[in-house]
Write a protein that holds these residues in place. Structure first.
Motif, PDB file in Angstrom:
ATOM      1  N   LEU A  94      71.632 -53.652   2.134  1.00 33.65           N
ATOM      2  CA  LEU A  94      72.369 -53.499   3.390  1.00 33.65           C
ATOM      3  C   LEU A  94      73.249 -52.254   3.334  1.00 33.65           C
ATOM      4  N   SER A  95      74.047 -52.137   2.276  1.00 30.57           N
ATOM      5  CA  SER A  95      74.922 -50.968   2.141  1.00 30.57           C
ATOM      6  C   SER A  95      74.120 -49.686   1.971  1.00 30.57           C
ATOM      7  N   TRP A  96      72.993 -49.787   1.253  1.00 29.58           N
ATOM      8  CA  TRP A  96      72.157 -48.604   1.043  1.00 29.58           C
ATOM      9  C   TRP A  96      71.491 -48.149   2.343  1.00 29.58           C
ATOM     10  N   ALA A  97      71.374 -49.010   3.310  1.00 26.14           N
ATOM     11  CA  ALA A  97      70.822 -48.618   4.616  1.00 26.14           C
ATOM     12  C   ALA A  97      71.904 -48.069   5.538  1.00 26.14           C
ATOM     13  N   ARG A  98      73.084 -48.674   5.498  1.00 27.54           N
ATOM     14  CA  ARG A  98      74.131 -48.301   6.452  1.00 27.54           C
ATOM     15  C   ARG A  98      74.900 -47.050   6.030  1.00 27.54           C
ATOM     16  N   ALA A  99      75.081 -46.813   4.728  1.00 26.13           N
ATOM     17  CA  ALA A  99      75.815 -45.625   4.281  1.00 26.13           C
ATOM     18  C   ALA A  99      75.104 -44.331   4.684  1.00 26.13           C
ATOM     19  N   PRO A 100      73.781 -44.196   4.445  1.00 26.73           N
ATOM     20  CA  PRO A 100      73.110 -42.974   4.909  1.00 26.73           C
ATOM     21  C   PRO A 100      73.051 -42.863   6.432  1.00 26.73           C
ATOM     22  N   ALA A 101      73.086 -44.014   7.123  1.00 22.10           N
ATOM     23  CA  ALA A 101      73.106 -43.966   8.590  1.00 22.10           C
ATOM     24  C   ALA A 101      74.365 -43.261   9.095  1.00 22.10           C
ATOM     25  N   ALA A 102      75.500 -43.515   8.438  1.00 18.66           N
ATOM     26  CA  ALA A 102      76.745 -42.838   8.815  1.00 18.66           C
ATOM     27  C   ALA A 102      76.647 -41.343   8.551  1.00 18.66           C
ATOM     28  N   CYS A 103      76.034 -40.970   7.406  1.00 20.51           N
ATOM     29  CA  CYS A 103      75.858 -39.554   7.093  1.00 20.51           C
ATOM     30  C   CYS A 103      74.890 -38.895   8.072  1.00 20.51           C
ATOM     31  N   LEU A 104      73.874 -39.641   8.524  1.00 24.70           N
ATOM     32  CA  LEU A 104      72.953 -39.123   9.534  1.00 24.70           C
ATOM     33  C   LEU A 104      73.699 -38.807  10.826  1.00 24.70           C
ATOM     34  N   ASN A 105      74.589 -39.694  11.241  1.00 21.25           N
ATOM     35  CA  ASN A 105      75.375 -39.443  12.457  1.00 21.25           C
ATOM     36  C   ASN A 105      76.177 -38.150  12.336  1.00 21.25           C
ATOM     37  N   PHE A 106      76.809 -37.967  11.185  1.00 22.73           N
ATOM     38  CA  PHE A 106      77.628 -36.773  10.958  1.00 22.73           C
ATOM     39  C   PHE A 106      76.788 -35.500  10.984  1.00 22.73           C
ATOM     40  N   ASN A 107      75.657 -35.512  10.298  1.00 18.05           N
ATOM     41  CA  ASN A 107      74.834 -34.308  10.220  1.00 18.05           C
ATOM     42  C   ASN A 107      74.087 -34.030  11.514  1.00 18.05           C
ATOM     43  N   CYS A 108      73.726 -35.075  12.235  1.00 23.76           N
ATOM     44  CA  CYS A 108      73.101 -34.866  13.543  1.00 23.76           C
ATOM     45  C   CYS A 108      74.115 -34.328  14.553  1.00 23.76           C
ATOM     46  N   MET A 109      75.380 -34.590  14.311  1.00 23.15           N
ATOM     47  CA  MET A 109      76.434 -33.979  15.125  1.00 23.15           C
ATOM     48  C   MET A 109      76.483 -32.466  14.894  1.00 23.15           C
ATOM     49  N   LEU A 110      76.162 -32.038  13.653  1.00 28.04           N
ATOM     50  CA  LEU A 110      76.278 -30.628  13.293  1.00 28.04           C
ATOM     51  C   LEU A 110      75.022 -29.814  13.547  1.00 28.04           C
ATOM     52  N   ILE A 111      73.853 -30.451  13.545  1.00 25.53           N
ATOM     53  CA  ILE A 111      72.585 -29.718  13.489  1.00 25.53           C
ATOM     54  C   ILE A 111      72.372 -28.779  14.680  1.00 25.53           C
ATOM     55  N   LEU A 112      72.893 -29.127  15.845  1.00 25.61           N
ATOM     56  CA  LEU A 112      72.675 -28.298  17.029  1.00 25.61           C
ATOM     57  C   LEU A 112      73.652 -27.128  17.132  1.00 25.61           C
ATOM     58  N   LEU A 113      74.818 -27.256  16.519  1.00 21.23           N
ATOM     59  CA  LEU A 113      75.848 -26.225  16.688  1.00 21.23           C
ATOM     60  C   LEU A 113      75.432 -24.850  16.168  1.00 21.23           C
ATOM     61  N   PRO A 114      74.766 -24.736  14.998  1.00 18.18           N
ATOM     62  CA  PRO A 114      74.398 -23.400  14.521  1.00 18.18           C
ATOM     63  C   PRO A 114      73.381 -22.675  15.394  1.00 18.18           C
ATOM     64  N   VAL A 115      72.657 -23.411  16.265  1.00 15.11           N
ATOM     65  CA  VAL A 115      71.667 -22.753  17.116  1.00 15.11           C
ATOM     66  C   VAL A 115      72.171 -22.584  18.552  1.00 15.11           C
TER      67      VAL A 115
END
Length: 566
Positions: A49-70
């Motif tokens: 459960l924790s191994w699924a939810r922890a990367p999900a939080a990191c995905l949210n953070f990085n998906c927030m950033l991915i569009l800004l450089p372009v």
């Protein structure tokens, strides 16, 4: 060592902060799902459960950033607003594509962890539903069978299987769609695909729309569930776990109630998505503005030069534009460096014919016709830009090294033209006092379109009595010793037989160690800007020499490396 740190520490610091936030989010959310609210969930599926939810939080953070450089217009605005900022801070904007790639790799990494963890989760959910004996896993799986609202196990019957859930639920379908889109985007972004099949890279990259839609709706299914706050008070796991067979029969341990986590991803990505939508609207508006092709020049090296005009178009040296030719493709946009100077009444690009799109543009502009092409027959063009690059900072250094490889010379054509105009107009505010220019080409015909500009600069500097202002080295890398020996007989002539310039063409490749050593000796204590538009192999070499000679030179020379990124 201090100089080396000063030359790279901003980039390293920025990446370390980004990496630190990822680590913090992962650890924080891993611990969050060890909370008492999710105790019964962990009884079914364990620590996955924790191994699924922890990367999900990191995905949210990085998906927030991915569009800004372009968001190129946003970056150009920030660059224009930060002219007074430190050079080291400004240079981080030139690494936008590098950061975009790093964020994409991090998204792929956390996606893999998230998927693997959920594969284990669904197997364990299924095993709990198939339990024959009345274990706590079986009892937890039966909760909510009546109203189907307060359940814990998302697999509701023992006739179901994980594959059926994956392709019939919102969470499953959105997860599969997002994962497939991400795989196609990443695989088509490999260097060999991007350079050889740009159209494949271009079109598959637009699958990011599907990826983001899937990402936002993925949490709607509320697959991951935990005990409600009120239920934890009534059925405290530490007290009632052992009484699971009597849940609901004794007042101290009522049947626990469960609820899903509300979707949170949209809160992370809504801001960047709005910014990116605004970015695309600006690009669309620009693309509809009228562009007039004023001149077409076909150079012998199969390089197409387009001179254009557009109302309100303003540029700086070294900037680039995205071009679209609707008669060739309604969807494709390609980046090209501006080769004109801000002082000219038009803007121009030089396009090397290397692929399907450039070949069709070449033919549309009459490249293979010998007769004169009427202006009204020329194709319509759409222009988005200009956008800032590292070369904009050339005029901030007193000593400059410009290195271009092949068609990579184009941003420096703009720089050198601007220098020519400023000298011609006696501009006393010109900061650079010395320019070292290196151009590496495989064949002789590649020099032809640029030789006239260099000849004009040569003449201008001689007339102004400042012939030492510009030192240039032209290297012919595609010739062997036998071909070079054939031309040595011409070295007695005043001008070079290949370029027509006073400076003789050199054969082979530069000895960068000698070049850096010589320049460092000529300019003790100087901050020297090193600008490259060329391949990654050359970039690594120049970056390494910039660091080494900034570290080792006792005279305080500081080489600052900059590379064009598109």
């Amino acid at each position: 060592m201090y100089r080396h740190v000063n030359n790279t520490h901003w980039s390293l610091l920025f990446q370390l902060v980004w990496l630190g936030i990822n680590i913090f989010l992962f650890v924080y959310y891993y611990i969050v799902y060890l909370d008492e609210r999710f105790y019964y969930t962990r009884v079914l599926i364990g620590d996955a459960l924790s191994w699924a939810r922890a990367p999900a939080a990191c995905l949210n953070f990085n998906c927030m950033l991915i569009l800004l450089p372009v968001c190129r217009n946003l970056l150009s605005f920030v660059r224009g607003s930060c002219k007074c900022c430190s050079r080291n801070i400004m240079r981080q904007l030139d690494r936008n594509i590098t950061f975009h790639k790093l964020v994409a790799y991090m998204i792929a990494f956390h996606t893999a962890i998230h998927i693997i963890a959920h594969l284990f989760n669904f197997e364990r959910f299924m095993d709990a539903q198939l339990e024959k004996s009345k274990t706590i896993a079986y009892v937890l799986s039966q909760i909510g069978n009546g109203d189907n609202r307060l359940y814990l196990n998302p697999i509701r019957t023992n006739d179901t299987n994980p594959t059926f859930v994956a392709f019939t639920t919102v969470a499953g379908l959105s997860g599969v769609a997002s994962t497939l889109a991400l795989i196609l985007i990443i695989t088509s972004s490999m260097e060999v695909i991007r350079r050889s099949y740009f159209e494949v890279f271009w079109f598959t990259h637009h699958l990011f729309v599907i990826f983001f839609i899937g990402l936002v709706i993925h949490g709607i299914g509320e697959i991951v569930r935990g005990q409600t706050a009120s239920s934890v008070l009534l059925n405290k796991p530490s007290d009632c776990e052992s009484q699971y067979e009597n849940w609901g029969n004794i007042p101290e341990c009522p049947i626990p109630e469960f609820t899903g986590n509300p979707p949170m991803t949209w809160k992370w990505v809504i801001g960047p998505m709005v910014l990116y939508m605004f970015e695309r609207l600006v690009r669309f508006w620009r693309s509809k503005q009228k562009v007039v092709i004023t001149k077409v020049v076909i150079h012998p090296s199969k390089t197409l030069e387009l001179q254009m005009k557009k109302k309100g178009f303003k540029m700086e040296v070294g900037q680039y534009v995205n071009l679209q030719c609707p008669s060739v493709s309604q969807l494709e946009w390609h980046p090209f460096t501006l080769t004109s100077a801000p002082e000219e009444d038009h803007f121009s690009v030089h396009i090397r014919i290397v692929g399907d799109w450039t070949q069709q543009l070449f033919e549309a502009c009459g490249g293979e016709k010998k007769e004169f092409q009427e202006a009204w027959k020329l194709p319509k063009m759409a222009v988005d830009g200009p956008f800032g690059t590292a070369s904009e900072d050339v005029f901030r250094y007193e000593v400059v090294m410009l290195v271009g490889a092949g068609i990579g010379v184009t941003p420096f054509a703009s720089v050198l033209k601007s220098v020519w105009y400023r000298y011609f107009n006696n501009d006393t505010g010109l900061i650079p006092k010395k320019i070292y220019f290196y151009w590496l080409c495989r064949e002789t015909n590649a020099f032809e379109w640029f030789a006239d500009l260099l000849q004009s600069l040569e003449t201008q500097m001689l007339e102004k009595g400042n012939a030492d202002f510009l030192s240039y080295r032209i290297y012919l890398t595609g010739w062997d010793e036998a071909q070079a020996a054939h031309f040595t007989v011409h070295h007695e002539e005043e001008n070079d037989p290949i370029t027509g310039l006073k400076q003789k063409t050199l054969y082979g490749r530069p000895n960068w160690e000698n070049e850096f050593k010589t320049i460092a000796g000529n300019h003790p204590g100087a901050r020297i800007g090193v600008f490259l538009c060329g391949p990654e192999v050359l970039a690594k070499s120049l970056s390494k020499h910039s660091i080494n000679y900034s570290d080792a030179d006792p005279r305080g020379v500081h080489f600052i490396f900059n590379k064009e990124n598109f």
